[in-house]
Design a protein around this motif. Structure first.
Motif: not given
Length: 453
Positions: A290-309
């Protein structure tokens, strides 16, 4: 993925990506779960042998997979910044690296596995099962690591349902093969715990074949033409991937290896204690998805938003993920309190194993609460490409604090085997606190950097 403008949209986007990842992770962990569970139904000796084998294998598996998961933030940043044409090249380099790492792991196994097992105080039959379980499992190492690369690519595009579909197709194959090879149904040889290794290896090949089909034939993955052109090895590309992936891999390795280390140290206890410990640890690992899946989700979403500034959106996703993990950890804690004996009965029919497993599960409650903070925070930090501090914090928390404290409690108090679990809990709490502090600092530094430029 889409750009979100309010909290409601973020929650929807978060759940769209999270739920398939969660199902996928639970299904993947279910392979190990059924290996352990069904081996336990064969005998406590088979359960202990698979437990030892899994304890040696899982740290390597998760650590190497963590290195290859560096593909996820790389692809997320490329997509967020509009550099779609560079994705296929990165995937091919990841596959080359997966092949090299898989062969290295197999070589290490050939050279050192007999020495490691001989150095443990194992009953002869337990050693036999552990050795042959790992031997047959090694047949699936190459496809499993290659699948990790393809899955990281699939997930980085936000198409996590595809990963879920692949895993859900593969899981029944694993269960069927376990029935045939562990218990010897339909004329197949009765291999006991060793059969679980054969079943897992075949399952990994099936998963890899399915991933190739989706990436090569199904949109939007086919649009990237990943297999249309085969690039040669590039040490420069490997350097970029390893720069992100190695700290991720070592962070995961140190976390999983410390639990494996405890199992190995507990080899001095009797087979019943090892079996009960591994049963409880296996269920705790399943809940950890459960927390691992949330972790992987945050990597995707935070990475996408960070990449877009969009730093504000990245922070909001991090808060959403961590709070969700904490809430779910409290729910799983109640499950363990109310249904601990039922859970223990899933793993064994022997009353002494059930009673001891139920006792271990009480300690697993504290694992879940600590992991609910530490693991999603690590995922958010990976989205920011901040991975080195997580590696150091994980090492200190688990290996400098957790394991030594557990050893002291086990050896110098009357807690026995439970002392190791108390030490691990202390390490997890320290790690969660330090990681959360690091995330706050990274987010603050990002804001200062933007405002000052």
């Amino acid at each position: 993925m889409i750009t979100t403008v309010n909290y409601k949209d973020k929650l929807k986007q978060f759940m769209i990506i999270l739920l398939p990842i969660l199902v996928t992770q639970i299904a993947l962990s279910a392979i190990t779960f059924f290996d352990t569970n069904m081996s336990g139904k064969a005998s406590s000796t088979d359960l202990a042998g698979v437990a030892i084998g899994s304890s040696l294998w899982i740290p390597l598996q998760t650590g190497i997979s963590g290195i290859l998961m560096g593909i996820t933030p790389i692809v997320s940043h490329l997509m967020g910044s509009g550099h779609k044409s560079k994705v296929a090249y990165q995937i091919i380099q990841g596959l080359w690296l997966a092949l090299v790492l898989a062969l290295a792991v197999m070589l290490v196994g050939v050279l050192f596995l007999p020495i490691i097992l001989d150095g443990m105080n194992l009953e002869p039959q337990v050693r036999y099962i552990a050795f042959h379980f790992l031997g047959y499992l090694s047949i699936g190492i190459v496809p499993m690591f290659a699948y990790t690369v393809l899955r990281s690519f699939i997930d980085a595009l936000g198409k996590t349902r595809i990963s879920m579909t692949i895993t859900l197709i593969a899981l029944p194959i694993n269960i069927l093969l376990n029935f045939l090879l562990i218990f010897g149904y339909w004329g197949f040889p009765r291999l006991g715990g060793v059969g679980a290794g054969v079943a897992s290896a075949i399952t990994y090949w099936c998963v890899f074949a399915l991933a190739i089909f989706f990436v090569h034939r199904v949109k939007p993955f086919a649009e990237f033409n990943v297999f249309r052109k085969w690039y040669g090895l590039s040490l420069k590309a490997w350097k970029e991937l390893l720069k992100i992936g190695v700290p991720i891999g070592f962070s995961i390795f140190f976390e999983t290896a410390v639990f494996a280390g405890v199992t190995l140290l507990m080899s001095r206890f009797d087979t019943i204690t090892i079996a009960a410990h591994q049963a409880a640890m296996n269920f705790a690992t399943t809940l950890y998805m459960i927390p691992l899946s949330i972790s992987m989700t945050l990597t995707i979403l935070v990475g996408f938003e960070k990449g877009a500034g969009r730093l504000k959106d990245a922070r909001q996703y991090a808060k959403l993920g961590i709070s969700t993990a904490v809430l779910l950890s409290l729910i799983t804690a109640m499950v363990l309190l109310l249904f601990g004996r039922f859970v223990a009965g899933i793993y064994s029919d022997e009353s002494i194993v059930i009673e001891l497993t139920q006792h271990f599960l009480i300690y697993a409650i504290f694992f879940q609460i600590s992991d609910a903070i530490a693991t999603p925070v690590q995922g958010a930090l990976r989205g920011y490409k901040d991975v080195n501090h997580s590696f150091v914090i994980t090492f200190i928390s688990y290996w400098v604090i957790g394991l030594p404290v557990g050893y002291i409690f086990s050896e110098y108090t009357n807690l026995g085997a439970f002392g190791y679990w108390i030490g691990l809990i202390i390490g997890l709490i320290v790690g969660a606190t330090l990681l959360l502090g690091r995330l706050v600092r990274v987010q603050r530094d990002q804001i200062i950097k933007i405002t000052s430029s």
